[in-house]
Write an enzyme that holds these catalytic residues in place. Structure first.
Site, PDB file in Angstrom:
ATOM      1  N   SER A  66      -4.961 -36.456  83.247  1.00 34.46           N
ATOM      2  CA  SER A  66      -5.355 -36.840  84.606  1.00 34.46           C
ATOM      3  C   SER A  66      -6.847 -37.106  84.737  1.00 34.46           C
ATOM      4  O   SER A  66      -7.402 -37.980  84.084  1.00 34.46           O
ATOM      5  CB  SER A  66      -4.887 -35.758  85.590  1.00 34.46           C
ATOM      6  OG  SER A  66      -5.127 -36.134  86.921  1.00 34.46           O
ATOM      7  N   PRO A 505      -7.537 -16.870  93.505  1.00 27.93           N
ATOM      8  CA  PRO A 505      -7.833 -16.869  92.073  1.00 27.93           C
ATOM      9  C   PRO A 505      -7.596 -18.241  91.464  1.00 27.93           C
ATOM     10  O   PRO A 505      -6.672 -18.961  91.855  1.00 27.93           O
ATOM     11  CB  PRO A 505      -6.847 -15.842  91.508  1.00 27.93           C
ATOM     12  CG  PRO A 505      -5.710 -15.834  92.485  1.00 27.93           C
ATOM     13  CD  PRO A 505      -6.327 -16.086  93.827  1.00 27.93           C
TER      14      PRO A 505
END
Length: 546
Positions: A66, A505
């Protein structure tokens, strides 16, 4: 069956696992391309098992990283309707990728076969494609040997965008009942071009009223594929100026360009000559994200990201659904906590649409969007799509319009659906959707931008000793552990007008990401730094922060 496992074991000897722990996440596996050879070989086997589990339906495999740097690469699997791999199989992928030797690999494969009750003698069908990275050819070879070892049938689509591969999988698996389309690049181009031209004709657009769009292709696979569909559409309907198209020039892919660069740096690529008043957009390296931008009269950079795209599409669809009198269909929007607060308020209060929050990651947004008859989902990074339920498709096909206006709206809705890649977010499809809406409303980017004003925001991170001690709820907007940290954050947020901040996180590194919003850029910055300090002091910070 033992001979099959013997063949897999023998073939795997050519692909020893490096001393690296692999983890399958939202983006599949992603790391330095040369480190992925054993993993890609093994994913060939997993994709075949998944196909056998699905009674021979086609499973997709895309080799791409990507928006990552060129030396990275990755692999992800695609389920039968073109959606991301079912989450229950992500653990299997991780286990198989980390098997230390042939014996452990065969043991892991047999465990999957037994748990999922898979008949390994049945046919398997795998479709695969890849992007333009230098390591892609090496990884494709490993994938093909994995498929060969398990006797899977396969189709190599070559260099294609990630959304195209997802689209092909959906097409192949629907061809025997309600065909979604022809599973080829030509089929993809013809379907979307036809829908786009239909909508532009209905908007009474003429060649002299078409606004040119400058497309930063990130020097990735979107460049050749965008050129192909633009050729099919023709200059009378789309005036596309393709930039950053050096696809096979070393170290060009995603370098200081592309959607992720523009979104993260809040500025255009230096390689894109910006002229005030002109229209610009950027794809990422595999063409599943798109964001728009322009310079205003004061030469100030203005970004129209995934939130802006989502609100534009939601407004357009709301108006069509209302005009068509389709009161039986519910339209809704899905966002993540990273969505700008102003966009959420605009869609809830001005457009009067339901907005739900999902965890970060397209697979979570996609799942929530399926709960609406027409579900619009986008991440702020420009990755998103629109889903139409079976009920919505049936209504559009069979409901009798009661007036010419209703007929017009229903025809537009049907064409709009044909312009959407419902399998996954697609930069090309989404760009064409935006162009259709802007043309139909005779809007410039300035008009679009004025729909609501963004709340200033910042995204920061703090390195921590163990990110796993951070757990969240409420679509990642509320911190559950470490205990007491959320109370400290809430207290700080209350001191800032339009204040909002959350901590989550990271999915890939020992760090936590801190998002902050406030009424001014200075306050957003100050709030973010204060929350960083709370995390650092109270929750095991180990590294510097902004």
């Amino acid at each position: 069956m033992d001979s099959l496992f013997d063949r897999i074991s023998e073939a795997s000897k050519s692909y020893p696992k490096p001393n690296i722990h692999f983890s399958y996440g939202t983006a599949g596996f992603r790391t330095i391309g040369l480190d992925l050879v054993s993993t890609v070989f093994r994913m060939g086997i997993i994709s075949a098992l998944r196909s056998q589990k699905k009674f021979g339906k086609a499973i997709g495999v895309m080799i791409t990283a990507s928006h990552n740097k060129e030396e990275d690469n990755g692999i992800k699997l695609v389920d039968p309707m073109g959606e991301m791999l079912n989450q229950s199989w992500e653990e299997y992928c991780t286990t198989v990728a980390n098997a230390k030797d042939e014996q452990e690999l065969i043991s892991a494969i047999k465990d999957i076969v037994n748990r999922e009750n898979i008949d390994i003698t049945k046919p398997a069908n795998v479709l695969y494609g890849y992007d333009t990275r230098p390591t892609s050819v090496l990884l494709v070879g490993a994938l093909e040997n994995g498929l060969k070892a398990i006797n899977a049938e396969s189709v190599n689509y070559g260099v294609v965008t990630t959304p195209q591969l997802h689209y092909f999988v959906r097409c192949v698996n629907t061809k025997d009942y309600v065909p979604y389309g022809e599973p080829s690049v030509d089929g993809y181009n013809k379907k979307f071009a036809k829908a786009y031209i239909t909508l532009m004709d209905m908007a009474r657009v003429t060649p002299d009223t078409i606004t040119s769009v400058n497309i930063d292709c990130a020097n990735g696979v979107g460049a050749p594929q965008m050129a192909k569909i633009a050729s099919v559409i023709g200059d009378n309907y789309l005036k596309a100026n393709l930039l950053n198209t050096e696809v096979y020039v070393k170290n060009k892919l995603n370098h200081d360009c592309g959607a992720d660069f523009v979104k993260s740096n809040q500025k255009p690529p230096e390689s894109v000559p910006i002229i005030p008043g002109q229209r610009y957009c950027s794809f990422d390296g595999d063409a599943d994200r798109v964001i728009y931008y322009y310079f205003d009269q004061n030469k100030q950079f203005r970004l129209l990201d995934g939130d802006k795209i989502s609100s534009l599409i939601a407004m357009y669809l709301r108006d069509l659904v209302n005009t068509a009198g389709l009161t039986e269909l519910n339209l809704g929007v899905v966002q993540t906590a990273y969505a700008n607060g102003s966009s959420t308020k605009y869609m809830r209060n001005t457009l009067q649409l339901p907005v739900v929050m999902a965890n970060t990651g397209v697979k979570y947004l996609h799942s929530e969007a399926e709960k609406f008859d027409i579900g619009v989902y986008f991440e702020a990074n420009g990755h998103g799509s629109i889903l139409f339920s079976d009920k919505a498709v049936d209504v559009l096909k069979n409901k009798e319009p009661q007036s010419p206006a209703q007929m017009d709206a229903m025809v537009k809705l049907a064409a709009f659906r044909n312009l959407v890649n419902e399998a996954v977010g697609d930069a090309i499809s989404d760009m064409l959707l935006v162009e259709v809406i802007l043309a139909s409303k005779r809007w410039s980017l300035v008009h679009w931008d004025q729909s609501y004003t963004l709340v200033p925001n910042r995204l920061m991170k703090v390195k921590v000793s163990n990110r796993h001690v951070f757990t969240t709820t409420n679509a990642e907007q509320t911190l559950v552990t470490p205990a007491g940290v959320q109370d400290l954050i809430d207290n700080v947020v209350s001191k800032y007008p339009n204040g909002r901040s959350f901590v989550r996180p990271s999915g890939t590194e020992d760090a936590v990401r801190i998002f902050s919003e406030a009424n001014t850029p200075e306050n957003a910055e100050e709030l973010g730094i204060t929350v960083c300090r709370i995390v650092y002091d109270k929750a095991g910070g180990i590294g510097p922060y902004p």
